[in-house]
Design an enzyme around this catalytic site. Structure first.
Site, PDB file in Angstrom:
ATOM      1  N   SER A 133      -2.225   8.519  11.619  1.00 25.27           N
ATOM      2  CA  SER A 133      -2.906   7.276  12.608  1.00 25.27           C
ATOM      3  C   SER A 133      -3.063   6.530  10.768  1.00 25.27           C
ATOM      4  O   SER A 133      -3.178   5.154  10.787  1.00 25.27           O
ATOM      5  CB  SER A 133      -3.559   7.065  13.097  1.00 25.27           C
ATOM      6  OG  SER A 133      -3.098   7.611  14.370  1.00 25.27           O
ATOM      7  N   THR A 134      -3.566   7.415   9.804  1.00 17.80           N
ATOM      8  CA  THR A 134      -4.532   6.151   8.805  1.00 17.80           C
ATOM      9  C   THR A 134      -3.671   6.672   7.447  1.00 17.80           C
ATOM     10  O   THR A 134      -3.668   8.014   7.061  1.00 17.80           O
ATOM     11  CB  THR A 134      -5.582   6.361   8.978  1.00 17.80           C
ATOM     12  OG1 THR A 134      -6.474   7.974   8.728  1.00 17.80           O
ATOM     13  CG2 THR A 134      -6.342   6.033  10.355  1.00 17.80           C
TER      14      THR A 134
END
Length: 187
Positions: free
Chosen positions: A10-11
């Site tokens: 996600s990041t």
């Protein structure tokens, strides 16, 4: 009949390495990966993966949440894969749509997604009925006649822009022009 992997974190601070290792161990000949939130609708590597795969291929992911965040999204992707003749394998769940248990898993997911949609629709209908019983018809509440008069008065001075009037009265710019246009129609 190739195994094609898809990995996602996600990041930017998260690491793809463990997913990539698992996908290689699973026998994937090609792996698409990206660092993007599952909430984003635009996932370039997933789109490339979907374009790359052919009938008979198997899409391999490490965990179900790597593919999508919502049940609806997962069902849509699984349905697309099934229509194209592409199997899905989820490593951590030991599930594949090649066998009856895997197919049952996705059938159950579909049923839950349909139930969720039906319950949401039912709650919405009951909420609207309840609001009507109290004298409200769905949608946003209208603005008062006083505010309409103030909007028209400020507009007629030709001193203010629609944006300035909206800020002064506490409505959107679109509402300002809607009131002004309604007034013109009534003249």
């Amino acid at each position: 009949m190739s195994k094609i992997g898809y990995a996602r974190v996600s990041t930017k601070g998260q690491n793809l390495e463990s997913q990539l290792d698992m996908l290689q161990e699973a026998g994937c000949i090609k792996i698409f990966s990206e660092k993007v939130s599952g909430r984003k609708t635009e996932r370039t590597a997933l789109e490339q993966c979907m374009e790359y795969m052919r009938e008979g291929d198997t899409m391999v992911i490490t965990k179900l949440d790597r593919l999508g965040r919502t049940t609806k999204e997962l069902i849509e992707l699984a349905t697309t894969l099934e229509k194209r003749g592409i199997d899905l394998e989820i490593i951590n769940m030991n599930v594949t749509t090649k066998d009856p248990m895997g197919k049952m898993f996705f059938t159950m997911m579909s049923a839950f997604a349909e139930l969720e949609a039906s319950l949401l629709s039912e709650r919405t209908k009951k909420g609207l009925e309840s609001a009507r019983a109290r004298g409200r018809n769905g949608g946003r509440p209208g603005i008062t006649d006083d505010k309409k008069a103030m909007i028209q008065s400020l507009y007629d001075t030709k001193k203010y822009t629609g944006k300035q009037i909206a800020e002064m009265v506490g409505v959107s710019r679109a509402t300002v022009y809607k009131v002004v246009n309604e007034s013109k129609d009534n003249d």
